[in-house]
Design an enzyme around this catalytic site. Sequence first.
Site, mmCIF file in Angstrom:
data_model
loop_
_atom_site.group_PDB
_atom_site.id
_atom_site.type_symbol
_atom_site.label_atom_id
_atom_site.label_comp_id
_atom_site.label_asym_id
_atom_site.label_seq_id
_atom_site.Cartn_x
_atom_site.Cartn_y
_atom_site.Cartn_z
ATOM 1 N N ARG A 93 0.854 -1.192 0.000
ATOM 2 C CA ARG A 93 0.000 0.000 0.000
ATOM 3 C C ARG A 93 0.888 1.239 0.000
ATOM 4 O O ARG A 93 1.945 1.252 0.658
ATOM 5 C CB ARG A 93 -0.913 0.040 1.235
ATOM 6 C CG ARG A 93 -2.138 -0.876 1.146
ATOM 7 C CD ARG A 93 -3.128 -0.426 0.075
ATOM 8 N NE ARG A 93 -4.312 -1.266 -0.023
ATOM 9 C CZ ARG A 93 -4.499 -2.250 -0.897
ATOM 10 N NH1 ARG A 93 -3.557 -2.534 -1.784
ATOM 11 N NH2 ARG A 93 -5.625 -2.938 -0.920
ATOM 12 N N HIS B 134 -1.450 0.105 -9.961
ATOM 13 C CA HIS B 134 -2.139 -0.812 -9.040
ATOM 14 C C HIS B 134 -2.679 -2.040 -9.796
ATOM 15 O O HIS B 134 -3.884 -2.308 -9.815
ATOM 16 C CB HIS B 134 -3.282 -0.101 -8.293
ATOM 17 C CG HIS B 134 -3.679 -0.842 -7.045
ATOM 18 N ND1 HIS B 134 -4.127 -0.212 -5.907
ATOM 19 C CD2 HIS B 134 -3.694 -2.177 -6.760
ATOM 20 C CE1 HIS B 134 -4.392 -1.110 -4.976
ATOM 21 N NE2 HIS B 134 -4.150 -2.319 -5.476
HETATM 22 P P1 NAP Z 1 -2.088 -11.016 5.295
HETATM 23 O O1 NAP Z 1 -2.204 -12.460 4.953
HETATM 24 O O2 NAP Z 1 -3.009 -10.434 6.311
HETATM 25 O O3 NAP Z 1 -0.568 -10.789 5.753
HETATM 26 C C1 NAP Z 1 -0.143 -9.601 6.313
HETATM 27 C C2 NAP Z 1 1.290 -9.804 6.802
HETATM 28 O O4 NAP Z 1 1.772 -8.559 7.334
HETATM 29 C C3 NAP Z 1 1.364 -10.824 7.946
HETATM 30 O O5 NAP Z 1 2.546 -11.576 7.857
HETATM 31 C C4 NAP Z 1 1.403 -9.933 9.182
HETATM 32 O O6 NAP Z 1 2.054 -10.490 10.307
HETATM 33 C C5 NAP Z 1 2.236 -8.776 8.657
HETATM 34 N N1 NAP Z 1 2.026 -7.584 9.479
HETATM 35 C C6 NAP Z 1 0.883 -6.891 9.692
HETATM 36 N N2 NAP Z 1 1.097 -5.863 10.541
HETATM 37 C C7 NAP Z 1 2.408 -5.930 10.872
HETATM 38 C C8 NAP Z 1 3.240 -5.154 11.718
HETATM 39 N N3 NAP Z 1 2.774 -4.099 12.403
HETATM 40 N N4 NAP Z 1 4.539 -5.515 11.838
HETATM 41 C C9 NAP Z 1 5.031 -6.587 11.175
HETATM 42 N N5 NAP Z 1 4.290 -7.354 10.346
HETATM 43 C C10 NAP Z 1 3.004 -7.026 10.202
HETATM 44 O O7 NAP Z 1 -2.240 -10.109 3.997
HETATM 45 P P2 NAP Z 1 -1.982 -10.535 2.473
HETATM 46 O O8 NAP Z 1 -3.147 -11.248 1.931
HETATM 47 O O9 NAP Z 1 -0.646 -11.177 2.383
HETATM 48 O O10 NAP Z 1 -1.958 -9.088 1.779
HETATM 49 C C11 NAP Z 1 -0.992 -8.108 2.137
HETATM 50 C C12 NAP Z 1 -1.346 -6.775 1.504
HETATM 51 O O11 NAP Z 1 -1.079 -6.786 0.114
HETATM 52 C C13 NAP Z 1 -2.832 -6.384 1.564
HETATM 53 O O12 NAP Z 1 -3.179 -5.896 2.839
HETATM 54 C C14 NAP Z 1 -2.912 -5.326 0.501
HETATM 55 O O13 NAP Z 1 -2.608 -4.067 1.082
HETATM 56 C C15 NAP Z 1 -1.795 -5.700 -0.476
HETATM 57 N N6 NAP Z 1 -2.323 -6.114 -1.796
HETATM 58 C C16 NAP Z 1 -1.974 -5.401 -2.892
HETATM 59 C C17 NAP Z 1 -2.444 -5.786 -4.148
HETATM 60 C C18 NAP Z 1 -2.028 -5.036 -5.375
HETATM 61 O O14 NAP Z 1 -2.545 -5.307 -6.475
HETATM 62 N N7 NAP Z 1 -1.093 -4.121 -5.308
HETATM 63 C C19 NAP Z 1 -3.273 -6.896 -4.273
HETATM 64 C C20 NAP Z 1 -3.613 -7.594 -3.135
HETATM 65 C C21 NAP Z 1 -3.139 -7.210 -1.891
HETATM 66 P P3 NAP Z 1 1.449 -11.781 11.049
HETATM 67 O O15 NAP Z 1 1.681 -12.920 10.080
HETATM 68 O O16 NAP Z 1 2.267 -11.917 12.264
HETATM 69 O O17 NAP Z 1 -0.008 -11.500 11.279
#
Ligand code: NAP
Length: 312
Positions: free
Chosen positions: A227, A275
């Site tokens: 993001r 994006h």
């Molecule tokens: P997810 O499964 O919820 O994983 C989030 C990861 O971030 C987890 O490992 C979490 O730690 C870690 N995290 C969260 N807060 C943290 C903090 N304060 N300090 C350290 N680590 C932290 O999410 P996801 O499905 O992988 O997606 C991640 C992000 O990708 C989405 O939220 C979105 O913003 C982005 N995204 C972008 C696109 C695009 O087209 N550009 C598409 C889809 C998603 P824990 O494992 O310990 O909980």
Amino acid sequence: MIRVLISGQRVDWDEYGEPLLAALTNAGIEAEVIHERMPRAPETIDYIIYAPWSDMKDFSPFTGAKAVINLWAGVEDVVTNDSLKAPLVRMVDPGLTGGMVEWCVAHALRHHLGIDRDVCRRNAVWDQCVPPLARERPLTILGLGVLGRAVAEALSSLGFPVAGWSRSAKDVPGVTCLSGEGGLVEALRRAELLILLLPLTPATEELMNSERLALLPKGAILINPGRGPLIDDDALLAALDSGHIAHATLDVFREEPLPGDHPFWAHPGITVTPHVASATRPDTAVGVIVENIRRGESGKPLLHLVDRRLGY
Ligand code: NAP
């Protein structure tokens, strides 16, 4: 019979309306799938399939909703909505994950191999610059969730020494898993190539500020499909201008579409992509949505619940 509301833009109805009804029927769930212009009493809606670009911002009339199922992985636009009382589920979709892996691997390899340098040669310059092997390029992914882990595994399988950083400790075979503030320093110090796959929360906003950018090795590459506000934009521009960061490939921005006069567009050290790193794919996502509705109807725990306190 249950009633499922698709709340988003026209394209969401076009993509999800019929496939969702068909998949629910196939799963033996009798359902009516509707959009917002189909007049139904809000309290009769059982599930809301929600795209955050929907005009609907007040969930309070939907007193019977058993879950709000977000169509996107990122939930920052809905997670703080106080009118939402039903459980919130984020999107975990094999198609979305596969797309993110492909995008991240492509952009990592572009920089790792110096592909721009080789394809942009002019004036008959025969300047051979053999790139290093993946095993010589330490790489870090901030975020080891569904997407970060899949990207880490793919890059590790190509030979990159991959480290990943997350809030809670993890164990991913072949990946150096780090967590906590100390882990972040270590993760950044080694990152010749850094990929951001964190959600946007109060704890991650501007995580990549000038101090943390300074921890990266000189000449590091930054790739952000997470993001936009994960990065302090001015700090990034300063780090690029000083040569500390060699290049940034940015897919997400504080304001989207990225305004035409934003300095990122013209900066020679920045690649802007609109994006597109990945998107939810209806053909695979529908199965995930139906599984959660099936669970909701049979009293089983929902998958991929958002922790409203943590914001993701
Ligand atoms: P997810 O499964 O919820 O994983 C989030 C990861 O971030 C987890 O490992 C979490 O730690 C870690 N995290 C969260 N807060 C943290 C903090 N304060 N300090 C350290 N680590 C932290 O999410 P996801 O499905 O992988 O997606 C991640 C992000 O990708 C989405 O939220 C979105 O913003 C982005 N995204 C972008 C696109 C695009 O087209 N550009 C598409 C889809 C998603 P824990 O494992 O310990 O909980």
